[in-house]
Design an enzyme around this catalytic site. Structure first.
Site, short mmCIF file in Angstrom:
data_model
loop_
_atom_site.label_atom_id
_atom_site.label_comp_id
_atom_site.label_asym_id
_atom_site.label_seq_id
_atom_site.Cartn_x
_atom_site.Cartn_y
_atom_site.Cartn_z
N HIS A 168 4.63 -16.29 24.13
CA HIS A 168 4.55 -14.82 24.13
C HIS A 168 3.84 -14.35 25.39
CE1 HIS A 168 4.49 -11.01 21.54
NE2 HIS A 168 3.93 -10.66 22.69
N GLY A 191 7.47 -2.60 21.96
CA GLY A 191 7.12 -1.20 22.07
C GLY A 191 6.29 -0.77 20.87
N GLU A 214 1.13 -6.03 14.54
CA GLU A 214 0.07 -5.88 15.55
C GLU A 214 -0.66 -4.57 15.28
OE1 GLU A 214 -0.52 -5.80 20.41
OE2 GLU A 214 1.47 -5.49 19.57
N ASP A 228 0.09 -12.88 26.07
CA ASP A 228 0.64 -11.54 25.98
C ASP A 228 0.83 -10.94 27.37
OD1 ASP A 228 1.80 -9.41 24.67
OD2 ASP A 228 -0.07 -8.52 23.97
#
Length: 351
Positions: free
Chosen positions: A19, A178, A208, A293
């Site tokens: 990720h 998004g 999240e 991330d």
């Protein structure tokens, strides 16, 4: 986190990254140079150190929405084939230097069309950049792309078709990203159903900023193979570690959690490294993986994430090995290739 002095033995460990966002990992100096090349005059700082500081501080808002706003600066300078090629190459080189042996790097092709590029030109430029970076790195690394559709837009079916079209050119799968609130994954069911019919892989950002309903929809409605973040699954675990139906399903099915501790702290999904749910979920034997991330926004790397967990959450080398093997098991890659990396590269280095 920039003051963290990395231990060489952690940097040297082989790492697997599932990720990581391409537009969230651009070198600050590259952002400056690309802005000058393209005539973009909206940058908030004129030197690399100042720009790096702005990205980090702006991302420390405690809000996912505000965190995502920082990407306007990097996306603005990534509108040409040469810019996309360069940042993809530098991404592969930077990850290799950090000990990453396998990475899946995601980006949204639809965000790079403002200067007239087609979706195909974007994908091919990034693919070429990754191959260039692999060759230049001097370290063993394999980088595959994940193509992302934006949750608030309506291009998910087009992006899903690109995944299938380019799957033989190191495009490993699909993602949606998004703001979660107000944009459930079920808005994109057509894309997910198409991907399943085509035997293509996909992950979904879920759990999240939004809670258990987001995770439930991603898995039960859309069929996600992995969860991007998934940190809010802890809301379905009692103080005495009893698992609710959804948490039990995620653990029993070995659904991988693409966890990103430093990023979660910035967006308010966690308070600090010591109490981040990744450690509790590891101890409960969920399929936990460790990720960056956005390396620019979080001023981080895989080595930093590992060392923070060792220093602040009591992780051991065995824990780092476990999440690395978890990540390789969960990669969007054929089984024999995953097994070879685990047995020939990862396990010997951690022995």
């Amino acid at each position: 986190m920039s003051e963290l002095e990395l231990r060489p033995e952690i940097v040297a460990l082989p790492k697997v990254l599932l990720h990581d966002h391409l537009d969230g990992g651009v070198r600050p100096q590259t952002v400056l140079e690309l802005a000058e090349e393209t005539g973009y005059d909206g940058l908030p700082a004129s030197d690399a150190a100042g720009l790096a500081r702005w990205f980090r501080e702006s991302s420390d808002s405690g809000s996912l929405v505000r965190y995502l706003e920082t990407f306007a600066q990097t996306v603005a300078v990534l509108q040409t084939e040469s810019a996309l090629f360069r940042v993809a190459s530098e991404c592969a080189q930077d990850l290799a230097a950090d000990g990453v042996v396998y990475a899946e790097v995601r980006y949204a092709p639809e965000q790079h069309l403002e200067a007239g590029l087609t979706l195909e030109q974007v994908v091919e430029a990034v693919n070429a950049g990754f191959r260039d970076g692999e060759a230049r790195s001097g370290h063993r690394i394999r980088v595959r792309a994940l193509l992302t559709a934006m949750r608030h837009a309506a291009k998910s079916s087009e992006i899903a078709e690109l995944v299938v079209r380019y799957r033989d050119q190191e495009v490993g799968g699909f993602d949606i990203a998004g703001a979660e609130a107000g944009y459930p994954p079920t808005r994109h069911l057509d894309a997910f159903e198409y991907l399943r019919r085509e035997n293509a892989h996909f992950t979904i950002h879920a759990g999240e900023a939004f809670g258990l309903p987001s995770i439930w929809e991603a898995i039960q409605w859309c069929g996600a193979e992995r969860l991007g973040h998934g940190v809010r699954i802890v809301d379905d675990i009692s103080a005495s570690d009893e698992l609710g139906l959804l948490a039990g399903f995620v653990r029993d099915r070995r659904i991988p959690l693409e966890m990103c501790p430093s990023s979660n702290i910035q967006t308010g999904a966690a308070t600090d490294i010591a109490s981040h749910p990744i450690t509790r979920l590891k101890d409960l034997r969920f399929r936990v993986t460790l990720n960056t991330d956005n390396r620019l926004m979080s001023d981080t790397s895989m080595s930093k994430e590992m060392q923070l967990l060792v220093d602040e959450a009591g992780w051991t080398k065995d824990d780092l090995r476990w999440v690395t093997v978890n990540a390789m098991k969960s990669a969007f890659l054929p089984f024999d290739e995953r097994l070879a990396l685990i047995e020939d590269t990862i396990k010997p280095a951690y022995a």
